[in-house]
Scaffold this active site. Structure first.
Site, PDB file in Angstrom:
ATOM      1  N   LYS A  32      -7.504  11.059 -17.831  1.00  0.00           N
ATOM      2  CA  LYS A  32      -7.655  11.781 -19.095  1.00  0.00           C
ATOM      3  C   LYS A  32      -6.339  11.726 -19.884  1.00  0.00           C
ATOM      4  O   LYS A  32      -5.982  10.677 -20.369  1.00  0.00           O
ATOM      5  CB  LYS A  32      -8.140  13.205 -18.807  1.00  0.00           C
ATOM      6  CG  LYS A  32      -9.355  13.264 -17.843  1.00  0.00           C
ATOM      7  CD  LYS A  32     -10.639  12.794 -18.478  1.00  0.00           C
ATOM      8  CE  LYS A  32     -11.758  12.454 -17.502  1.00  0.00           C
ATOM      9  NZ  LYS A  32     -12.200  13.495 -16.602  1.00  0.00           N
ATOM     10  N   ARG A  57       0.821  -1.221   0.000  1.00  0.00           N
ATOM     11  CA  ARG A  57       0.000   0.000   0.000  1.00  0.00           C
ATOM     12  C   ARG A  57       0.854   1.269   0.000  1.00  0.00           C
ATOM     13  O   ARG A  57       0.379   2.346  -0.325  1.00  0.00           O
ATOM     14  CB  ARG A  57      -0.953  -0.022   1.197  1.00  0.00           C
ATOM     15  CG  ARG A  57      -2.293   0.636   0.906  1.00  0.00           C
ATOM     16  CD  ARG A  57      -3.285   0.445   2.030  1.00  0.00           C
ATOM     17  NE  ARG A  57      -2.716   0.780   3.308  1.00  0.00           N
ATOM     18  CZ  ARG A  57      -2.816   0.030   4.408  1.00  0.00           C
ATOM     19  NH1 ARG A  57      -3.470  -1.103   4.382  1.00  0.00           N
ATOM     20  NH2 ARG A  57      -2.264   0.411   5.539  1.00  0.00           N
ATOM     21  N   ASP A  83      -8.557  21.859  -9.624  1.00  0.00           N
ATOM     22  CA  ASP A  83      -8.772  20.715 -10.514  1.00  0.00           C
ATOM     23  C   ASP A  83      -8.161  21.128 -11.847  1.00  0.00           C
ATOM     24  O   ASP A  83      -8.745  21.920 -12.591  1.00  0.00           O
ATOM     25  CB  ASP A  83     -10.270  20.402 -10.644  1.00  0.00           C
ATOM     26  CG  ASP A  83     -10.534  19.181 -11.536  1.00  0.00           C
ATOM     27  OD1 ASP A  83      -9.676  18.856 -12.392  1.00  0.00           O
ATOM     28  OD2 ASP A  83     -11.604  18.559 -11.377  1.00  0.00           O
ATOM     29  N   TYR A 120     -16.648  20.393 -11.622  1.00  0.00           N
ATOM     30  CA  TYR A 120     -17.088  19.058 -12.062  1.00  0.00           C
ATOM     31  C   TYR A 120     -18.233  18.597 -11.146  1.00  0.00           C
ATOM     32  O   TYR A 120     -18.128  18.676  -9.923  1.00  0.00           O
ATOM     33  CB  TYR A 120     -15.861  18.151 -11.933  1.00  0.00           C
ATOM     34  CG  TYR A 120     -16.008  16.713 -12.329  1.00  0.00           C
ATOM     35  CD1 TYR A 120     -16.316  16.348 -13.632  1.00  0.00           C
ATOM     36  CD2 TYR A 120     -15.769  15.705 -11.392  1.00  0.00           C
ATOM     37  CE1 TYR A 120     -16.402  15.009 -13.976  1.00  0.00           C
ATOM     38  CE2 TYR A 120     -15.853  14.370 -11.742  1.00  0.00           C
ATOM     39  CZ  TYR A 120     -16.172  14.029 -13.039  1.00  0.00           C
ATOM     40  OH  TYR A 120     -16.243  12.709 -13.387  1.00  0.00           O
TER      41      TYR A 120
END
Ligand SMILES: *Cc1c(COP(=O)(O)O)cnc(C)c1O
Length: 401
Positions: free
Chosen positions: A208, A58, A183, A111
Site C-alpha cells: 500500500k 535468501r 495489522d 481483512y
C-alpha cells in the site's frame, strides 16, 4: 550508522533512515542487489560469515537490509522481516506465535483473507479462533482464556473503519500473558506509535503506502525484541525472501511517504466532508473527520499529520446496489480495483455484512470504499459529482418504471 529512530521528526527519519549518513559518498541510494549465490574468497571467510546470517541470497542483501533498517527506524521496531505480500506477513506471524491447542482472539473487522487463514489452515492445525467485536476495548478481558496467546487487532478495519482502543486491549492481553499483533496497514509505520500503544508485532501490507505506486507486492513484519526470535525462525523455516528489485521500489516509495500522506490526508478530508453532505449518504467512515465514528480514539492515538486516504461510505437503505454501480461506473478518475495506497484514486462497492460475526446488521446497506489518491481534489470531487448524478438518474428511472 546513526540511529534515526527517535531524534528527528517523521519526515526527516523517512528521508535518512537506512542510509549511511554524512560520511557516505557516492550514490545516494544503496546499490540494487540481485543475488542468490554469495561467493567467499576462502573457507575461513565462509566460516566467519556463518555467524552473520548473511551467506546466501535468501538471507537478504544490501538492498533488503537497507529497507529493513529504514522501516525499523520509521516505526521504532527492534526488527523487521520482509515478506512477498502483506498477507504472508500476517500468516507467518500467526504461524510463529500459535501452536496446536492455542486460542486466538481475532477482531471481527479483520481483512477477509486473514479470516480465511484462521478458519482454514489455523483450524486444521488445532488453533481455535474467536472473533471479537472490534469495539470491545477493556471488555476483551472477559474473552481471554487460559490458552489465549494472541489478540489480533486491525484499526481502523479496512472496510468498516472501527477504531479500536489499543491501549485497553493491550493492557488486558499483557495481564493475561498474551501478545498483541496488529495489522497496521491503514496507520502506516508513521501514523501512530504502535509499540508505545502496546502493540508487540506491527504488520504492514507494504504493497500500500510504503511501495506507494501500485507496482510491487510486499509485507513487513515489525516486531519488538522479545518476539523477534520465534518470528525469524518461522520465517526461515517457511523459506521466505524478497528480491532486491522489490526492496528498491519499496525503499524509493518510503522516502516520499510522509509527503504523500500529507496530500492524501488533506484531499481525503475534503472528499469525506463532500460525501457527508450528499443526501443519499448515511455515514462517512473516515475516523480523521470530526464527528465520524471512532474520531475521539483516533485523535488520542494517531498522528493527525499522517492519516491516509482510505475511507468508506454507507448509503441509506433506500439506495440499491444498482444505483451504487451506476455511480462507480460513471466516474472517470476513480479506478475500480482492489488494494490501495498508490498514487491513484480507487472506488469499490463493498459488502462487509458477508464476513461479520458481530453487528452484521449494521453493514447490510450498500457501501463503497474510496481511496483518495494524489490527483487534484477539485477534479476528484467533480468526478464524484458526475457519479452521484448518475446514481440519481438511475433512481429516477427506477421510480418512473
Ligand atoms: C491489502 C491488505 C493486506 C494484504 O496485503 P497484500 O500485499 O495484498 O497481500 C492485508 N491487510 C490489509 C488491511 C490490507 O489492506
Amino acid at each position: 550508522m546513526a540511529d534515526h529512530s527517535t531524534e528527528f521528526q517523521t519526515a526527516t527519519r523517512l528521508t535518512h533512515a537506512g542510509r549511511k549518513g554524512k560520511r557516505h559518498h557516492g550514490p545516494v541510494n544503496p546499490p540494487l542487489v540481485r543475488a542468490s549465490t554469495m561467493l567467499f574468497p576462502d573457507c575461513a571467510s565462509l566460516q566467519e560469515a556463518y555467524g552473520t546470517r548473511r551467506v546466501y541470497g535468501r538471507h537478504g542483501n544490501e538492498t533488503t537490509h537497507a529497507l529493513e533498517q529504514a522501516l525499523c527506524a520509521a516505526e521504532g521496531a527492534a526488527a523487521c522481516l520482509l515478506t512477498p505480500s502483506g498477507l504472508s506477513a500476517i500468516t507467518t506471524t500467526l504461524l510463529a506465535l500459535l501452536k496446536s491447542g492455542d486460542h486466538l482472539l481475532m477482531t471481527d473487522s479483520a481483512y477477509d483473507p486473514t479470516r480465511h487463514f484462521c478458519d482454514n489452515m489455523l483450524k486444521q492445525m488445532g488453533v481455535e479462533t474467536a472473533y471479537y467485536d472490534p469495539l470491545a476495548g477493556a471488555d476483551i478481558a472477559a474473552l481471554i482464556k487460559p490458552n489465549t496467546k494472541v489478540i489480533f487487532v486491525e484499526s481502523p478495519g479496512s472496510l468498516t473503519f472501527e477504531v479500536q482502543d489499543i491501549p485497553a486491549i493491550a493492557a488486558a492481553a499483557h495481564a493475561a500473558g498474551a501478545v498483541v499483533v496488529s495489522d497496521s496497514t491503514w496507520a502506516t509505520p508513521v501514523g501512530w506509535k504502535s509499540f508505545e500503544l502496546g502493540v508487540d508485532v506491527s504488520i504492514h501490507a507494504a504493497t500500500k503506502y510504503i511501495v506507494g505506486h501500485s507496482d510491487a507486492l510486499m509485507g513487513a513484519i515489525l516486531t519488538n525484541a522479545a518476539l523477534e526470535a520465534p518470528i525469524r525462525d518461522t520465517y526461515k523455516q517457511l523459506g521466505l525472501a524478497i528480491g532486491g528489485d522489490d526492496a528498491a521500489l519499496a525503499l524509493r516509495g518510503l522516502r516520499t511517504m510522509a509527503a504523500r500522506l500529507a496530500v492524501h490526508r488533506e484531499s481525503a478530508m475534503r472528499v469525506a466532508e463532500w460525501l457527508a453532505a450528499q443526501p443519499e449518504v448515511a455515514e462517512v467512515l473516515y475516523p480523521p473527520m470530526p464527528g465520524a465514528q471512532g474520531h475521539e480514539i483516533w485523535k488520542r492515538d494517531f498522528d493527525p499529520k499522517y492519516a491516509c486516504g482510505l475511507m468508506g461510505a454507507r448509503f441509506h437503505d433506500d439506495i440499491c446496489r444498482q444505483q451504487v454501480a451506476a455511480l462507480i461506473d460513471s466516474t472517470d478518475l476513480f479506478g475500480i480495483g482492489f488494494s490501495w495506497g498508490g498514487y491513484e484514486s480507487l472506488l469499490l462497492p463493498t459488502d462487509p455484512s458477508r464476513v461479520r460475526n458481530h453487528r452484521a446488521a449494521q453493514w447490510t446497506a450498500p457501501m463503497i470504499r474510496l481511496h483518495v489518491g494524489l490527483e487534484c481534489v477539485e477534479d476528484l470531487i467533480s468526478d464524484l459529482q458526475q457519479g452521484f448524478d448518475a446514481l440519481r438518474e438511475q433512481a429516477r428511472l427506477a421510480r418512473a418504471a
